[in-house]
Design an enzyme around this catalytic site. Sequence first.
Site, short mmCIF file in Angstrom:
data_model
loop_
_atom_site.label_atom_id
_atom_site.label_comp_id
_atom_site.label_asym_id
_atom_site.label_seq_id
_atom_site.Cartn_x
_atom_site.Cartn_y
_atom_site.Cartn_z
N ASP A 186 5.04 13.48 13.38
CA ASP A 186 5.13 13.46 11.92
C ASP A 186 3.75 13.74 11.33
O ASP A 186 3.25 12.99 10.51
CB ASP A 186 5.68 12.11 11.44
CG ASP A 186 6.26 12.21 10.04
OD1 ASP A 186 6.38 13.34 9.52
OD2 ASP A 186 6.59 11.16 9.46
N LEU B 26 0.84 -1.21 0.00
CA LEU B 26 0.00 0.00 0.00
C LEU B 26 0.86 1.24 0.00
O LEU B 26 0.52 2.26 -0.58
CB LEU B 26 -0.89 0.02 1.25
CG LEU B 26 -1.99 -1.03 1.33
CD1 LEU B 26 -2.64 -1.00 2.70
CD2 LEU B 26 -3.05 -0.76 0.27
N GLY C 277 8.04 3.81 2.84
CA GLY C 277 8.71 5.04 3.22
C GLY C 277 9.78 4.78 4.24
O GLY C 277 10.17 3.63 4.47
N GLY C 278 10.24 5.86 4.86
CA GLY C 278 11.31 5.75 5.83
C GLY C 278 10.92 4.88 7.01
O GLY C 278 11.77 4.26 7.65
#
Length: 727
Positions: free
Chosen positions: A572, A453, A456-457
């Site tokens: 975040d 899906l 990322g990091g």
Amino acid sequence: MDMAGKLLQQLLLGVIILAATAVSIANSTCDRECGNIKIPYPFGTSEGCYLDKPFLITCNHTFDPPKPFLDHDIPVENISVPNGELRVSNPVAHLCREFNRAACRQPQDPQYSSCIARGVYTRVDYTRISALLNLSNFRISETRNKITSVGCNVYAYIQGSEGQKGFTTGCLSLCDENLNVVNGSCSGIGCCQTSIPEGAMGYILNVRILNNDTLPGGKNFGGQSCGYGFIVDEQAYNFSSLDFVNLKNRSSVPLVLDWAIGNKTCKDAKKNKESYACKANHSYCYNSTSSPGYRCNCSEGYQGNPYFSDGPESCQDIDECMGLRKPCNANATCTNTDGNYTCTCPKGYEGDGRKDGTDCRPIVLGQSNNKIISIALGVSISLLVLLVGTSWVYWGLKKRKLVKLKEQWFKQNGGLMLQQRLHNCTGSMDTAKIYSVEELKKATDNYDKSKILGQGGYGTVYKGVLPNNKVVAIKKSKISDQSQIEQFINEVIVLTQINHRNVVKLLGCCLETEVPLLVYEFISNGTLYDYIHDTSRSSLLSWDKRMKIATETAGALAYLHCEASMPIIHRDVKTANILLDDNHTAKVSDFGASRLIPLDQAHLTTLVQGTHGYLDPEYYRTSHLTEKSDVYSFGVVLAELLTGKKVICFLRPENERNLATYFVSMVEQDRLLEILDDHIYDGSNAEELKKVADVVKRSLSVKGDDRPTMKEVAVELDGLRIKERHH
Ligand SMILES: *[C@@H]1O[C@H](CO)[C@@H](O)[C@H](O)[C@H]1NC(C)=O
Ligand SMILES: *[C@@H]1O[C@H](CO)[C@@H](O)[C@H](O)[C@H]1NC(C)=O
Ligand SMILES: *[C@@H]1O[C@H](CO)[C@@H](O)[C@H](O)[C@H]1NC(C)=O
Ligand SMILES: *[C@@H]1O[C@H](CO)[C@@H](O)[C@H](O)[C@H]1NC(C)=O
Ligand SMILES: *[C@@H]1O[C@H](CO)[C@@H](O)[C@H](O)[C@H]1NC(C)=O
Ligand SMILES: *[C@@H]1O[C@H](CO)[C@@H](O)[C@H](O)[C@H]1NC(C)=O
Ligand SMILES: *[C@@H]1O[C@H](CO)[C@@H](O)[C@H](O)[C@H]1NC(C)=O
Ligand SMILES: *[C@@H]1O[C@H](CO)[C@@H](O)[C@H](O)[C@H]1NC(C)=O
Ligand SMILES: *[C@@H]1O[C@H](CO)[C@@H](O)[C@H](O)[C@H]1NC(C)=O
Ligand SMILES: *[C@@H]1O[C@H](CO)[C@@H](O)[C@H](O)[C@H]1NC(C)=O
Ligand SMILES: *[C@@H]1O[C@H](CO)[C@@H](O)[C@H](O)[C@H]1NC(C)=O
Ligand SMILES: CC(=O)N[C@H]1CO[C@H](CO)[C@@H](O)[C@@H]1O
């Protein structure tokens, strides 16, 4: 006296030269030419000059110039040793029909063609000439030659012996007024070509006509109308419509034969040193593909005749430097070596100097720095590879103890601690579940790529289906630092406890793998980021919907900051971490970077983490993490919702690159309406927009203390929404 001395000297010299030639006298007596055609060894025209019987070429000196023949009667056109090719002249078969031109008038006469059509010409019997070839040793190359028929409604066919089996094959060439012959094309109209059978050593070729009432040469005749058939080297024959007439005077066409030595393969032939024909030092043997036997060739970098053991005709080093095609660049010095060459760049230059390599270029300091960097890079990469390699071997060895390892991971990832905590807590804990590796592997089809899906990091998120058909999102998190484990466990516990409709629900986790796996509820509609920045979808987000999303997000963050059992700072907050479900209900997600703040502490000092563009500048400067950092990031999210612009965009002018500062400066200049997204301002909501923009401005204050709390933001937005609805 002087004269006599010189004479003596010359005489002596002559004797020495004679003596020198006498050494190779045996083969220098061999005539290596017949007329204009070279006869290279293993072929030869006289006893002792050819390898064995099949290679005898008879040179008939009654012709002027003399003509070479294979098998006594097949004219030889060319012999090529490196290619293993032998070209001979091959007869052309004809089928001709004579007619009496006088019976018709001249071609200019309109009556002419109907005269032909009516057959008003004197019938003379057909003349037929067959073509015959009978080779005793070599084969006709089936890759190079084609059976060809030229004419109108004629076919050429061959009969022959392929090994012991007889064969028949042929080709039909048609033409009439409606079919246009094309020069250079033998596709069946006027000219036809087909392959010959493999391994044929002889044949008889005939030409026949389909219908005795037609002319084999079409109307382009000159006294005689002919069709033709022959086998020819494909590369040596281009069909032209003029051939209907011209081939009449051509008795032969070139044919390519494959020749090879003996009937053994290289492997077997090498066993008998005496008869092995690849005598040259720098030579190699290769199997003939089309016939039994083998051939020889000079090694790369050498040229000559590989069948000679020594002497100037044997395989000799090629002086590449002297050739027409210079192998080195103009500035490099070429040096010939045995079987090869070297190119040397001048002093102060680097590169290999080869034309097909790297050009000579001056050694520049910067470039040598690059060299150092690349060496350093190379070394570190090799070290890394070594490291990865060793750990791979290490894991490989440990594989047998996988079960033990799983247990170990479970412990290492805090599984016991989690179990204990979950056990100690009561009540709402039924929601937290510890999943097994196998369960999650099955749910995601073994982490199939199609199930990804997002990536990322933080790790990779997969879509999974649990056995009870519940769709979930499974995150392979990147946390693996032992010191973070307790923190991680805390977060898992807190998040499973959070039951807020605008926070993505953590259903459970799996700790049996090296990296912990987290299982979340699945949110169907993707991220807010995708909605805002996808032009086809952004129009779906009305001002009303945007306000709803903003209010819900603010509410969720306020809840995390104040009402959860221990304050949680998300760290975040960004549109990519706000998910939307079918009803555009916001769900705050990704707590991978989140921190719990013990109640007795106002801030934490942490490694600065976050996303560029959303990151609180104060936190960035001081590393002091407080709840106000989330407020700043949320302010950026609000600005993004209002403007539809990306938070960082290098395509924008420098003062507009960072959305946060750009937005604030526009509000201060009272130019808000200029930067709003098209779908937002409807002429009547200017007042609300200004108020929201004011919230943004305050949230983006440089000092955290000047920013409102998340709770205040949420209340303010909620108030505006209610007011708006009452309008
Ligand atoms: C040379 O060619 C002539 C004419 O075709 C023929 O009569 C003669 O027998 C040939 N000589 C040899 C040695 O084959
Ligand atoms: C013979 O064949 C070789 C190689 O195919 C070619 O280089 C040479 O020019 C040919 N010689 C004649 C006389 O056709
Ligand atoms: C080819 O020549 C051999 C003898 O050299 C002979 O036996 C055979 O019949 C000939 N074949 C044809 C098709 O002429
Ligand atoms: C064409 O004529 C020849 C004799 O000239 C005869 O043998 C052959 O059968 C005829 N072919 C057709 C198709 O009429
Ligand atoms: C046949 O035509 C091609 C190009 O159309 C040309 O390169 C070649 O030399 C021609 N061959 C002969 C034998 O004329
Ligand atoms: C084929 O080429 C020749 C010249 O080489 C030309 O005279 C003739 O008309 C051409 N035929 C066709 C059908 O193009
Ligand atoms: C063919 O040869 C004959 C003589 O043998 C000559 O009269 C005629 O003109 C030649 N035809 C062509 C097209 O060269
Ligand atoms: C190979 O050639 C030799 C003589 O050159 C002959 O005696 C032998 O029968 C041949 N073998 C095959 C399989 O053709
Ligand atoms: C030639 O063929 C034989 C048998 O087919 C094979 O064993 C050998 O390796 C081949 N030699 C070369 C040089 O291709
Ligand atoms: C010649 O030397 C170059 C570079 O030193 C090498 O790559 C190539 O393989 C050599 N060629 C031969 C035929 O040995
Ligand atoms: C050779 O060197 C000169 C000057 O050093 C340079 O201008 C020229 O481009 C070089 N030529 C090649 C082919 O490298
Ligand atoms: C180098 C070479 O091919 N020499 C040949 C000279 O001729 C004799 C026969 O007279 C052959 O046996 C040699 O191979």
